[in-house]
Design a protein around this motif. Sequence first.
Motif, short mmCIF file in Angstrom:
data_model
loop_
_atom_site.label_atom_id
_atom_site.label_comp_id
_atom_site.label_asym_id
_atom_site.label_seq_id
_atom_site.Cartn_x
_atom_site.Cartn_y
_atom_site.Cartn_z
N GLY A 191 0.76 -1.24 0.00
CA GLY A 191 0.00 0.00 0.00
C GLY A 191 0.79 1.29 0.00
O GLY A 191 0.20 2.38 0.06
N ALA A 192 2.12 1.21 -0.07
CA ALA A 192 2.92 2.43 -0.12
C ALA A 192 2.63 3.17 -1.43
O ALA A 192 2.52 2.56 -2.49
N VAL A 193 2.53 4.50 -1.35
CA VAL A 193 2.21 5.29 -2.55
C VAL A 193 3.46 5.72 -3.30
O VAL A 193 3.36 6.13 -4.47
N SER A 194 4.63 5.64 -2.66
CA SER A 194 5.87 5.98 -3.35
C SER A 194 7.04 5.28 -2.69
O SER A 194 6.98 4.91 -1.51
N CYS A 195 8.12 5.11 -3.47
CA CYS A 195 9.35 4.50 -2.96
C CYS A 195 10.54 5.31 -3.47
O CYS A 195 10.57 5.71 -4.65
N VAL A 196 11.50 5.56 -2.60
CA VAL A 196 12.75 6.22 -2.97
C VAL A 196 13.90 5.42 -2.38
O VAL A 196 13.72 4.64 -1.44
N LYS A 197 15.11 5.62 -2.93
CA LYS A 197 16.27 4.91 -2.40
C LYS A 197 16.79 5.54 -1.12
O LYS A 197 17.35 4.87 -0.25
#
Length: 316
Positions: A191-197
């Motif tokens: 359910g995460a709306v975004s991912c970054v490193k």
Amino acid sequence: MRAWQYMGKQQPIQLNEVEEPVPGPTQVIIDVLAAGLCHSDVMYMEVGDQAMPFLPMTQGHENAGVITALGSEVTGFKVGDVVGVNSAGVQPPLGMFTPGGFADKLAADYRDLARVPDGLDISLAALATDAGMTSYHAMIKAGGAKKGMKVGVIGFGGLGQIGARAAVLAGAEVHVAEMKEEAWPAAREVGAVSCVKDAAEWVTDPRRGGDFDLVVDYAGFDTTQKAVNAIKRGGKVVQVGLGKQTFTILTTSILGKTIEGSLGGTVADIEEVFDLMLRGEITPGYEEITFDQIGEGLERLKNNQVLGRLVARFGN
């Protein structure tokens, strides 16, 4: 019986033959059926000579199994009950201050036991006693994640995957910072709306800071300052990860903000996670290994070669 023990001098964990535990008045003996592996186990070996009250120390603080013996003052449990163990409840922390569950048998205080519901896989039950309890408590109880909040999760590993899902279930808007891009599909799936490193990407203008209500840091490497930068005035950082023993925070960056450390949780937290797992609301990724592979598994954790959680499934 067999036990994986830390012998001292920052040496790798060692498999030994040791005497079986005898229950104290308020303790039960558990035949361990599954034990989770945790980055904290690695950290304990880095600081254990100074912190552990005696050596060798049987490690393992994420355990589930079946009760096979009862102390004289134990109430509410019986031989044959399947239970998980709170790693740091009434009894001193397992695997660091008292012998843990990387062994055939474990002595635990009955007040630290959580009942495993029928139908819940024993590997999930073990995982829930620390990765589940700790991540859930940090996000929901300490962090207060709820509907309408913007929440950041740093580290989508064994704990972060559960914490992120718990926040989504609470109605929060969840964003994940995880350096392993191969974990991003799983983050989006929960359910995460975004991912970054890198959590630094959450802040586009360092002078203004971020707009997160809450960031839970399940990594604890060079991440804490980035978490502080990402929250707005009145926001909170909950620190869980123990990737490094120390970190430095810019003094001016914490003004008007809160940093809270969260350690473990309660039996009630474990049983709430059990229920969420049983209903399929939380389905963490994990890899099962054998008892004999525990030493190898900890080396994999140390070298950052694990996605999700490792759980040793015993041959009992």
